[in-house]
Enzyme design. Structure first.
Site, mmCIF file in Angstrom:
data_model
loop_
_atom_site.group_PDB
_atom_site.id
_atom_site.type_symbol
_atom_site.label_atom_id
_atom_site.label_comp_id
_atom_site.label_asym_id
_atom_site.label_seq_id
_atom_site.Cartn_x
_atom_site.Cartn_y
_atom_site.Cartn_z
ATOM 1 C CG PHE A 239 -1.459 1.183 1.784
ATOM 2 C CD1 PHE A 239 -1.916 1.755 0.697
ATOM 3 C CD2 PHE A 239 -1.233 1.806 3.254
ATOM 4 C CE1 PHE A 239 -2.409 3.379 1.191
ATOM 5 C CE2 PHE A 239 -2.089 2.673 3.463
ATOM 6 C CZ PHE A 239 -2.333 3.904 2.699
ATOM 7 C CG ASP B 218 11.422 -13.499 1.628
ATOM 8 O OD1 ASP B 218 11.552 -12.686 2.574
ATOM 9 O OD2 ASP B 218 10.402 -14.167 2.518
ATOM 10 C CE1 TYR C 14 4.457 -3.786 11.351
ATOM 11 C CE2 TYR C 14 3.550 -3.129 13.427
ATOM 12 C CZ TYR C 14 3.757 -3.198 12.162
ATOM 13 O OH TYR C 14 4.280 -1.858 11.596
ATOM 14 C CE LYS D 195 7.730 -3.028 10.837
ATOM 15 N NZ LYS D 195 8.213 -1.828 9.378
#
Ligand code: NAD
Ligand code: UDP
Ligand code: UDP
Length: 339
Positions: A37, A82, A169, A173
């Site tokens: 996105f 990847d 996540y 991060k």
């Protein structure tokens, strides 16, 4: 004595200088996660500015459709890869965006999420070190967890559960930020870290569970809008064009001592109830609001303090929620029969 050059001889020289300066401004830029996105909007902007762009993506949550309009442009290259595996190229700048971002997607394969966030970042940093490229990390407001400081300033260390379902996540991060700082301290890599707050806009996936796309699609289809919990939790929503502008300003910031982290978000704060009511009003939908259970570890509030971005980057968001939602509604209306 210097003789004046005839006008005719000067003109090609000026033209050559102009072409040369344009070539110098043109950079080779790698965007990991470029078919996602946000990545697709960033690639579009960079290609339109004339840069030579490599878009690296394994299509885990992104798609070729997102960057269809760029395929065939001579300064755009699409590579299926990847980032958990090493990658070699010669580039001047790297935007590291590869990582699933919606809770449904990043929880689908949490180990792959941690690998992408940590090992993927390591590989991008190794590449930056080898070719002396500047590298920007797309970090997240999730590093603040369920924040005890409101609004969140960059100095705040966060309140993150290390063993919950969002940890792959959030902690991934956080570890990536650590790696970025250590590559800078240890190897002098020119790094930039931005912490992105909830972002929305065209090309979000209709069914990835994020709240803005969920509500808009539900309203357009006349389905019930699903609020999780009591709807009093807050988020701050930024339109994607504002984010891309902030990202580029951070990358182009010439002070190698200014690394971030820096918040990039829209400080307008809304409850999920307010958002649902806005979407119903703007779509003119007859949908109702229903309440469903709140997912685990769902942060209660989030709002960026953007004084640092205002001061250092002279940046602040321009698109307010009603206008951005209008663009979102227009986009989903145009594809509603296909979703
Ligand atoms: P997205 O899921 O649409 O895009 C991520 C892209 O990365 C996808 O194209 C996906 O296929 C690709 N990808 C995932 N794992 C990969 C891997 N191992 N190798 C190569 N490509 C891989 O998400 P988005 O909303 O565009 O988010 C982009 C970045 O911005 C992410 O790093 C995300 O953490 C960060 N971010 C987004 C938001 C937001 O609100 N959208 C907020 C904070 C941070
Ligand atoms: N790497 C990469 N592309 C490069 C250079 C390195 O993908 O152009 C990878 C490399 O394979 C390693 C990681 O980046 O897995 C970190 O590289 P670095 O040189 O910092 O560390 P080392 O290889 O010494 O572990
Ligand atoms: N949410 C909601 N209904 C939905 C999807 C999400 O009420 O259909 C809530 C979710 O519980 C969270 C907020 O909206 O409190 C933002 O969720 P999103 O997944 O978009 O972003 P994040 O939680 O990662 O900030």
């Amino acid at each position: 004595m210097l003789r004046r050059m005839p006008e005719k001889a000067i003109r090609p020289l000026i033209f050559f200088e102009l072409v040369k300066s344009k070539i110098c401004l043109m950079k080779r830029i790698l965007v990991s996660g470029g078919a996602g996105f946000i990545g697709s909007h960033l690639c579009t902007r960079l290609v339109n500015e004339g840069h030579d762009v490599i878009c690296l993506d394994n299509y885990y949550t992104g798609s070729k459709e997102n960057i269809w309009h760029l395929i065939g442009r001579p300064n755009f290259e699409l590579v299926r890869h990847d980032i958990v595996n090493p990658y070699w190229a010669e580039v001047d700048e790297i935007y590291n965006l590869a990582c699933p971002a919606s809770p449904i997607h990043y929880q689908h394969d949490p180990i792959q999420t941690t690998k992408t966030a940590v090992v993927g970042s390591l590989n991008m940093l190794g590449l930056a070190k080898r070719v002396n490229a500047k590298i920007l990390q797309a970090s997240t407001s999730e590093v603040y967890g369920d924040p005890a400081m409101h609004p969140q300033r960059e100095e705040y260390w966060g309140n993150v559960n290390p063993v919950g379902i969002r940890s792959c996540y959030d902690e991934g991060k956080r570890c990536a930020e650590t790696l970025f700082m250590d590559y800078h301290r240890r190897h002098g890599v020119r790094v930039k870290i931005i912490r992105i707050f909830n972002t929305y806009g065209p090309r979000m996936l209709a069914h990835d569970g994020r709240v803005v796309s969920n509500f808009v699609v539900q309203a357009l289809k006349g389905q019930d809008l699903t609020i999780y919990g009591d709807g009093k939790q807050t988020r701050s929503f930024q339109y994607v064009d504002d984010l891309v502008e902030g990202m580029i300003r951070m990358m182009e910031n010439t002070s190698d001592d200014f690394l971030g982290p820096i918040n990039i978000g829209n400080p307008g704060e809304f409850t999920m109830l307010e958002l649902a009511e806005k979407v119903i009003k703007l779509t003119g939908s007859k949908s109702r609001i229903i309440f469903e259970p709140l997912p685990h570890d769902d942060p209660r509030q989030r709002k960026p303090d953007i004084s640092l971005a205002k001061k250092v980057l002279d940046w602040e968001p321009k698109v307010q929620l009603d206008e951005g939602l209008g663009h979102m509604i227009e986009y989903f209306r145009s594809i509603i029969d296909k979703i």
